[in-house]
Design a protein around this motif. Structure first.
Motif, PDB file in Angstrom:
ATOM      1  N   ILE A 126      12.953 -18.816 -58.424  1.00 17.74           N
ATOM      2  CA  ILE A 126      11.582 -19.093 -58.855  1.00 17.74           C
ATOM      3  C   ILE A 126      10.592 -18.267 -58.039  1.00 17.74           C
ATOM      4  CG2 ILE A 126       9.815 -20.900 -59.050  1.00 17.74           C
ATOM      5  CD1 ILE A 126      12.200 -21.212 -61.009  1.00 17.74           C
ATOM      6  N   GLN A 127      10.894 -18.072 -56.760  1.00 15.93           N
ATOM      7  CA  GLN A 127      10.002 -17.362 -55.853  1.00 15.93           C
ATOM      8  C   GLN A 127      10.833 -16.583 -54.852  1.00 15.93           C
ATOM      9  OE1 GLN A 127       7.732 -20.018 -53.322  1.00 15.93           O
ATOM     10  NE2 GLN A 127       6.239 -18.464 -52.792  1.00 15.93           N
ATOM     11  N   ARG A 128      10.345 -15.411 -54.463  1.00 16.26           N
ATOM     12  CA  ARG A 128      10.998 -14.633 -53.395  1.00 16.26           C
ATOM     13  C   ARG A 128       9.990 -14.485 -52.263  1.00 16.26           C
ATOM     14  NH1 ARG A 128      13.990  -9.717 -55.405  1.00 16.26           N
ATOM     15  NH2 ARG A 128      15.570 -11.309 -55.706  1.00 16.26           N
ATOM     16  N   VAL A 129      10.466 -14.721 -51.046  1.00 13.50           N
ATOM     17  CA  VAL A 129       9.611 -14.667 -49.863  1.00 13.50           C
ATOM     18  C   VAL A 129      10.149 -13.595 -48.920  1.00 13.50           C
ATOM     19  CG1 VAL A 129       8.877 -15.966 -47.828  1.00 13.50           C
ATOM     20  CG2 VAL A 129       8.928 -17.080 -50.045  1.00 13.50           C
ATOM     21  N   ARG A 130       9.254 -12.765 -48.398  1.00 19.99           N
ATOM     22  CA  ARG A 130       9.631 -11.775 -47.390  1.00 19.99           C
ATOM     23  C   ARG A 130       9.232 -12.326 -46.026  1.00 19.99           C
ATOM     24  NH1 ARG A 130       9.205  -5.858 -48.986  1.00 19.99           N
ATOM     25  NH2 ARG A 130      11.146  -6.565 -49.954  1.00 19.99           N
ATOM     26  N   LEU A 131      10.219 -12.508 -45.177  1.00 21.23           N
ATOM     27  CA  LEU A 131      10.052 -13.094 -43.854  1.00 21.23           C
ATOM     28  C   LEU A 131      10.111 -11.973 -42.816  1.00 21.23           C
ATOM     29  CD1 LEU A 131      10.151 -15.629 -41.970  1.00 21.23           C
ATOM     30  CD2 LEU A 131      12.618 -15.628 -42.316  1.00 21.23           C
ATOM     31  N   ARG A 132       9.136 -11.950 -41.913  1.00 21.55           N
ATOM     32  CA  ARG A 132       9.130 -10.970 -40.825  1.00 21.55           C
ATOM     33  C   ARG A 132       9.235 -11.728 -39.511  1.00 21.55           C
ATOM     34  NH1 ARG A 132       4.199  -6.937 -39.080  1.00 21.55           N
ATOM     35  NH2 ARG A 132       5.195  -6.170 -37.194  1.00 21.55           N
ATOM     36  N   LEU A 133      10.244 -11.374 -38.720  1.00 25.34           N
ATOM     37  CA  LEU A 133      10.494 -12.042 -37.450  1.00 25.34           C
ATOM     38  C   LEU A 133      10.365 -11.060 -36.294  1.00 25.34           C
ATOM     39  CD1 LEU A 133      13.738 -13.950 -38.481  1.00 25.34           C
ATOM     40  CD2 LEU A 133      11.498 -14.959 -38.180  1.00 25.34           C
ATOM     41  N   ALA A 134      10.016 -11.600 -35.136  1.00 22.22           N
ATOM     42  CA  ALA A 134      10.054 -10.831 -33.886  1.00 22.22           C
ATOM     43  C   ALA A 134      11.244 -11.331 -33.088  1.00 22.22           C
ATOM     44  CB  ALA A 134       8.771 -11.036 -33.092  1.00 22.22           C
TER      45      ALA A 134
ATOM     46  N   ASP B 122      14.535 -11.084 -46.931  1.00 24.52           N
ATOM     47  CA  ASP B 122      14.028 -11.567 -48.214  1.00 24.52           C
ATOM     48  C   ASP B 122      14.826 -12.806 -48.599  1.00 24.52           C
ATOM     49  OD1 ASP B 122      12.217  -9.520 -48.348  1.00 24.52           O
ATOM     50  OD2 ASP B 122      13.240  -8.410 -49.936  1.00 24.52           O
ATOM     51  N   VAL B 123      14.131 -13.859 -48.995  1.00 24.44           N
ATOM     52  CA  VAL B 123      14.767 -15.132 -49.301  1.00 24.44           C
ATOM     53  C   VAL B 123      14.412 -15.537 -50.727  1.00 24.44           C
ATOM     54  CG1 VAL B 123      15.023 -17.536 -48.578  1.00 24.44           C
ATOM     55  CG2 VAL B 123      14.472 -15.784 -46.871  1.00 24.44           C
ATOM     56  N   ASP B 124      15.436 -15.789 -51.567  1.00 23.89           N
ATOM     57  CA  ASP B 124      15.225 -16.277 -52.924  1.00 23.89           C
ATOM     58  C   ASP B 124      15.144 -17.796 -52.887  1.00 23.89           C
ATOM     59  OD1 ASP B 124      15.469 -13.669 -53.631  1.00 23.89           O
ATOM     60  OD2 ASP B 124      17.202 -13.922 -54.941  1.00 23.89           O
TER      61      ASP B 124
ATOM     62  N   ALA C  97      12.565 -23.206 -55.824  1.00 22.53           N
ATOM     63  CA  ALA C  97      11.324 -23.948 -56.066  1.00 22.53           C
ATOM     64  C   ALA C  97      10.223 -23.291 -55.232  1.00 22.53           C
ATOM     65  CB  ALA C  97      11.484 -25.417 -55.670  1.00 22.53           C
ATOM     66  N   ARG C  98       8.990 -23.558 -55.571  1.00 25.66           N
ATOM     67  CA  ARG C  98       7.858 -22.973 -54.836  1.00 25.66           C
ATOM     68  C   ARG C  98       7.812 -23.510 -53.414  1.00 25.66           C
ATOM     69  NH1 ARG C  98       5.822 -18.558 -56.542  1.00 25.66           N
ATOM     70  NH2 ARG C  98       5.850 -18.424 -58.781  1.00 25.66           N
ATOM     71  N   LEU C  99       7.449 -22.622 -52.495  1.00 26.90           N
ATOM     72  CA  LEU C  99       7.349 -22.957 -51.085  1.00 26.90           C
ATOM     73  C   LEU C  99       5.898 -22.829 -50.654  1.00 26.90           C
ATOM     74  CD1 LEU C  99       8.917 -23.488 -48.393  1.00 26.90           C
ATOM     75  CD2 LEU C  99       9.026 -21.017 -48.118  1.00 26.90           C
ATOM     76  N   ASP C 100       5.393 -23.821 -49.942  1.00 25.29           N
ATOM     77  CA  ASP C 100       4.040 -23.766 -49.392  1.00 25.29           C
ATOM     78  C   ASP C 100       4.072 -22.851 -48.167  1.00 25.29           C
ATOM     79  OD1 ASP C 100       1.541 -24.128 -48.314  1.00 25.29           O
ATOM     80  OD2 ASP C 100       1.681 -26.312 -48.159  1.00 25.29           O
ATOM     81  N   LEU C 101       3.563 -21.637 -48.335  1.00 28.82           N
ATOM     82  CA  LEU C 101       3.650 -20.651 -47.259  1.00 28.82           C
ATOM     83  C   LEU C 101       2.879 -21.070 -46.013  1.00 28.82           C
ATOM     84  CD1 LEU C 101       3.461 -17.292 -49.252  1.00 28.82           C
ATOM     85  CD2 LEU C 101       5.468 -18.528 -48.452  1.00 28.82           C
TER      86      LEU C 101
ATOM     87  N   GLY D  87       5.311 -12.922 -39.818  1.00 28.04           N
ATOM     88  CA  GLY D  87       4.654 -12.880 -41.124  1.00 28.04           C
ATOM     89  C   GLY D  87       5.531 -13.478 -42.201  1.00 28.04           C
ATOM     90  N   LEU D  88       4.879 -13.882 -43.276  1.00 27.70           N
ATOM     91  CA  LEU D  88       5.559 -14.531 -44.381  1.00 27.70           C
ATOM     92  C   LEU D  88       4.710 -14.315 -45.610  1.00 27.70           C
ATOM     93  CD1 LEU D  88       7.960 -16.514 -44.872  1.00 27.70           C
ATOM     94  CD2 LEU D  88       6.376 -18.350 -44.399  1.00 27.70           C
ATOM     95  N   LYS D  89       5.291 -13.729 -46.662  1.00 31.47           N
ATOM     96  CA  LYS D  89       4.506 -13.542 -47.875  1.00 31.47           C
ATOM     97  C   LYS D  89       5.403 -13.623 -49.097  1.00 31.47           C
ATOM     98  CE  LYS D  89       4.581  -8.485 -47.821  1.00 31.47           C
ATOM     99  NZ  LYS D  89       3.794  -7.283 -47.777  1.00 31.47           N
ATOM    100  N   SER D  90       4.816 -14.063 -50.174  1.00 31.88           N
ATOM    101  CA  SER D  90       5.516 -14.121 -51.446  1.00 31.88           C
ATOM    102  C   SER D  90       5.499 -12.727 -52.059  1.00 31.88           C
ATOM    103  CB  SER D  90       4.811 -15.126 -52.358  1.00 31.88           C
ATOM    104  OG  SER D  90       5.560 -15.324 -53.529  1.00 31.88           O
ATOM    105  N   ILE D  91       6.647 -12.291 -52.576  1.00 24.20           N
ATOM    106  CA  ILE D  91       6.739 -10.978 -53.210  1.00 24.20           C
ATOM    107  C   ILE D  91       7.319 -11.147 -54.611  1.00 24.20           C
ATOM    108  CG2 ILE D  91       6.957  -9.716 -51.038  1.00 24.20           C
ATOM    109  CD1 ILE D  91       9.978  -9.496 -51.631  1.00 24.20           C
ATOM    110  N   PRO D  92       7.048 -10.213 -55.520  1.00 21.59           N
ATOM    111  CA  PRO D  92       7.628 -10.301 -56.864  1.00 21.59           C
ATOM    112  C   PRO D  92       9.158 -10.259 -56.814  1.00 21.59           C
ATOM    113  CG  PRO D  92       5.820  -8.736 -56.840  1.00 21.59           C
ATOM    114  CD  PRO D  92       6.089  -9.114 -55.412  1.00 21.59           C
ATOM    115  N   ARG D  93       9.790 -11.007 -57.715  1.00 25.19           N
ATOM    116  CA  ARG D  93      11.251 -11.077 -57.734  1.00 25.19           C
ATOM    117  C   ARG D  93      11.897  -9.738 -58.072  1.00 25.19           C
ATOM    118  NH1 ARG D  93      11.919 -15.891 -61.718  1.00 25.19           N
ATOM    119  NH2 ARG D  93      10.138 -14.799 -62.542  1.00 25.19           N
ATOM    120  N   PHE D  94      11.163  -8.866 -58.741  1.00 25.59           N
ATOM    121  CA  PHE D  94      11.734  -7.583 -59.156  1.00 25.59           C
ATOM    122  C   PHE D  94      11.545  -6.487 -58.107  1.00 25.59           C
ATOM    123  CE2 PHE D  94       7.449  -7.918 -60.820  1.00 25.59           C
ATOM    124  CZ  PHE D  94       6.860  -6.755 -60.347  1.00 25.59           C
ATOM    125  N   PHE D  95      10.952  -6.796 -56.959  1.00 26.06           N
ATOM    126  CA  PHE D  95      10.756  -5.797 -55.907  1.00 26.06           C
ATOM    127  C   PHE D  95      12.102  -5.211 -55.491  1.00 26.06           C
ATOM    128  CE2 PHE D  95       6.682  -5.782 -53.171  1.00 26.06           C
ATOM    129  CZ  PHE D  95       5.903  -5.618 -54.296  1.00 26.06           C
TER     130      PHE D  95
END
Length: 195
Positions: A37-45, A103-105, A108-112, A131-139
């Motif tokens: 339903i949603q893809r999230v790009r997670l950036r960690l240090a 990138d995490v598939d 259900a929708r996640l409250d960023l 950082g954390l942001k929603s990205i299009p599933r087709f990226f």
């Protein structure tokens, strides 16, 4: 004798019919669980003790943290479903980083706004969410979009080597031998470095 709605399979008992329905519900649950339903790009240090993990240890740690966090992560289908996620390029043990990507598939929708708060307690020491942001599933995958890595080197003797670096930047080619377990590989080190 019972028959399933669309086929010719006879059931000799209600228990057989219920067992088939139960099996179909499990299949349906697996299909629904696999939908993104949603893809999230997670950036960690990763700093300090975080730099001691290998790339595979880092992947395992992040997957465990995602499971414990309660994020609605999608899973693959099959007998042993796995989390649907992908990771950026590997980093060597001992290196710190401000940009480890995953990138995490999600099914259900996640409250960023709350997502980092849910994940952070489950990360290994030395890791933090940058950082954390929603990205299009087709990226495209992380491997396809990350094409430059920035390194910062610090050492007391580096200022003394400024002339060597200036000479390096003037050259078109600097051939380097990369030692592998079974052979030596010659690469153009200058082509691998941007200013």
């Amino acid at each position: 004798e019972f028959h399933d709605g669309g086929g010719d399979t006879p059931f000799h008992s209600l228990a057989q019919a219920l067992a088939l329905m139960d099996g179909r519900l499990v299949q349906l649950a697996r299909i629904v669980n696999a939908v993104t339903i949603q893809r999230v790009r997670l950036r960690l240090a990763r700093t300090g003790p975080g730099a001691t993990l290998s790339h595979l240890q880092q992947i395992d740690m992040i997957r465990r943290a995602l499971e414990k966090s309660g994020w609605p992560v999608s899973r693959t289908q099959g007998k042993k479903p796995k989390l649907k996620n992908s990771f950026g390029p590997a980093i060597a043990v001992g290196y710190e980083s401000q940009a480890e990507y995953c990138d995490v598939d999600l099914q259900a929708r996640l409250d960023l706004a709350k997502a980092a708060e849910l994940l952070t307690p489950h990360l290994a020491p030395g890791y933090s969410v940058v950082g954390l942001k929603s990205i299009p599933r087709f990226f495209p995958s992380l491997e396809k979009v990350i094409n430059v890595i920035l390194y910062e080197a610090r050492h007391p003797k580096l200022p003394e080597s400024r002339a060597l670096w200036e000479d390096f930047w003037k050259k078109d080619h600097v051939m380097v031998v990369k030692k592998k377990a079974d052979r030596d590989v010659v690469i153009d080190g200058r082509a691998c470095v941007r200013r």
